[in-house]
Scaffold this motif. Sequence first.
Motif, PDB file in Angstrom:
ATOM      1  N   ARG A  27      -9.129  60.381  11.609  1.00  0.00           N
ATOM      2  CA  ARG A  27      -7.345  59.166  12.078  1.00  0.00           C
ATOM      3  C   ARG A  27      -6.822  58.867  11.035  1.00  0.00           C
ATOM      4  NH1 ARG A  27      -5.938  54.217  12.312  1.00  0.00           N
ATOM      5  NH2 ARG A  27      -4.097  53.824  13.473  1.00  0.00           N
ATOM      6  N   VAL A  28      -5.647  59.466  10.650  1.00  0.00           N
ATOM      7  CA  VAL A  28      -4.722  59.630   9.579  1.00  0.00           C
ATOM      8  C   VAL A  28      -3.828  58.215   9.654  1.00  0.00           C
ATOM      9  CG1 VAL A  28      -2.780  60.622   7.969  1.00  0.00           C
ATOM     10  CG2 VAL A  28      -4.095  61.639   9.259  1.00  0.00           C
ATOM     11  N   LEU A  29      -3.878  57.463   8.631  1.00  0.00           N
ATOM     12  CA  LEU A  29      -2.751  56.315   9.033  1.00  0.00           C
ATOM     13  C   LEU A  29      -1.807  56.003   8.276  1.00  0.00           C
ATOM     14  CD1 LEU A  29      -5.378  53.579   6.587  1.00  0.00           C
ATOM     15  CD2 LEU A  29      -5.467  53.904   8.671  1.00  0.00           C
ATOM     16  N   THR A  30      -0.865  55.334   8.733  1.00  0.00           N
ATOM     17  CA  THR A  30       0.365  55.584   8.873  1.00  0.00           C
ATOM     18  C   THR A  30       1.203  54.982   8.216  1.00  0.00           C
ATOM     19  OG1 THR A  30       1.098  53.668   9.960  1.00  0.00           O
ATOM     20  CG2 THR A  30       1.469  55.181  11.539  1.00  0.00           C
ATOM     21  N   SER A  31       2.152  54.589   7.146  1.00  0.00           N
ATOM     22  CA  SER A  31       2.641  54.180   6.097  1.00  0.00           C
ATOM     23  C   SER A  31       2.903  52.787   6.199  1.00  0.00           C
ATOM     24  CB  SER A  31       3.739  54.993   5.925  1.00  0.00           C
ATOM     25  OG  SER A  31       5.015  54.160   4.870  1.00  0.00           O
ATOM     26  N   ALA A  32       2.932  52.460   7.268  1.00  0.00           N
ATOM     27  CA  ALA A  32       3.007  51.313   7.492  1.00  0.00           C
ATOM     28  C   ALA A  32       1.426  50.299   7.154  1.00  0.00           C
ATOM     29  CB  ALA A  32       2.731  50.258   8.885  1.00  0.00           C
ATOM     30  N   GLU A  33       0.494  50.774   7.878  1.00  0.00           N
ATOM     31  CA  GLU A  33      -0.838  50.894   7.493  1.00  0.00           C
ATOM     32  C   GLU A  33      -1.479  50.745   6.413  1.00  0.00           C
ATOM     33  OE1 GLU A  33      -2.736  52.125  12.118  1.00  0.00           O
ATOM     34  OE2 GLU A  33      -2.720  53.183  10.609  1.00  0.00           O
ATOM     35  N   ARG A  34      -0.725  51.939   5.479  1.00  0.00           N
ATOM     36  CA  ARG A  34      -1.487  51.797   4.534  1.00  0.00           C
ATOM     37  C   ARG A  34      -0.657  50.736   3.204  1.00  0.00           C
ATOM     38  NH1 ARG A  34      -3.583  56.850   2.284  1.00  0.00           N
ATOM     39  NH2 ARG A  34      -3.304  58.075   3.592  1.00  0.00           N
ATOM     40  N   GLN A  35       0.711  50.162   3.614  1.00  0.00           N
ATOM     41  CA  GLN A  35       1.230  49.552   2.813  1.00  0.00           C
ATOM     42  C   GLN A  35       0.565  47.757   3.426  1.00  0.00           C
ATOM     43  OE1 GLN A  35       5.490  49.898   4.412  1.00  0.00           O
ATOM     44  NE2 GLN A  35       5.477  51.198   2.626  1.00  0.00           N
ATOM     45  N   THR A  36      -0.309  47.696   4.704  1.00  0.00           N
ATOM     46  CA  THR A  36      -0.888  46.593   5.097  1.00  0.00           C
ATOM     47  C   THR A  36      -1.986  46.121   3.910  1.00  0.00           C
ATOM     48  OG1 THR A  36       0.182  46.725   7.109  1.00  0.00           O
ATOM     49  CG2 THR A  36      -1.696  44.889   6.451  1.00  0.00           C
ATOM     50  N   ILE A  37      -2.539  47.706   4.297  1.00  0.00           N
ATOM     51  CA  ILE A  37      -3.405  47.794   3.502  1.00  0.00           C
ATOM     52  C   ILE A  37      -3.432  47.236   1.291  1.00  0.00           C
ATOM     53  CG2 ILE A  37      -5.421  48.851   2.961  1.00  0.00           C
ATOM     54  CD1 ILE A  37      -5.829  50.366   5.448  1.00  0.00           C
ATOM     55  N   THR A  38      -2.928  47.932   1.477  1.00  0.00           N
ATOM     56  CA  THR A  38      -2.701  47.862   0.221  1.00  0.00           C
ATOM     57  C   THR A  38      -2.457  46.143   0.131  1.00  0.00           C
ATOM     58  OG1 THR A  38      -1.845  50.080  -0.183  1.00  0.00           O
ATOM     59  CG2 THR A  38      -1.290  48.762  -1.752  1.00  0.00           C
ATOM     60  N   ALA A  39      -1.108  46.070   0.426  1.00  0.00           N
ATOM     61  CA  ALA A  39      -1.286  44.417   0.151  1.00  0.00           C
ATOM     62  C   ALA A  39      -2.073  43.395   0.528  1.00  0.00           C
ATOM     63  CB  ALA A  39       0.367  44.039   1.469  1.00  0.00           C
ATOM     64  N   LEU A  40      -3.219  43.568   1.328  1.00  0.00           N
ATOM     65  CA  LEU A  40      -4.272  42.783   1.774  1.00  0.00           C
ATOM     66  C   LEU A  40      -5.173  42.964   0.314  1.00  0.00           C
ATOM     67  CD1 LEU A  40      -4.909  43.088   5.339  1.00  0.00           C
ATOM     68  CD2 LEU A  40      -3.742  40.950   4.042  1.00  0.00           C
ATOM     69  N   ALA A  41      -5.371  44.325   0.357  1.00  0.00           N
ATOM     70  CA  ALA A  41      -6.110  44.606  -1.406  1.00  0.00           C
ATOM     71  C   ALA A  41      -5.606  43.430  -2.481  1.00  0.00           C
ATOM     72  CB  ALA A  41      -6.250  45.620  -1.409  1.00  0.00           C
ATOM     73  N   SER A  42      -4.236  43.812  -2.426  1.00  0.00           N
ATOM     74  CA  SER A  42      -3.917  42.989  -3.417  1.00  0.00           C
ATOM     75  C   SER A  42      -3.741  41.303  -3.344  1.00  0.00           C
ATOM     76  CB  SER A  42      -1.625  43.402  -3.938  1.00  0.00           C
ATOM     77  OG  SER A  42      -1.580  43.017  -3.037  1.00  0.00           O
TER      78      SER A  42
END
Length: 75
Positions: A27-42
Amino acid sequence: MAQWETSLANQQKLREEHDRFTRAGPRVLTSAERQTITALASDITGLWHAKSTMVTDRKELVRPVQRLNQLSYYP
């Protein structure tokens, strides 16, 4: 003979399921999902203390760190 036919039918079913699984691909992540993951990881600290974070989630956060510690033991 019925057991043999049942086994063949089960084997065919497994092959078909495997074919469907491999065709589906990851499954390919959407841009919004990528942003959410990046925010959580930071903000691991905020994620750790969030009311929605369960004990099992915290264990998942710790596992990669534990793995890094295990790997850093070996030069």
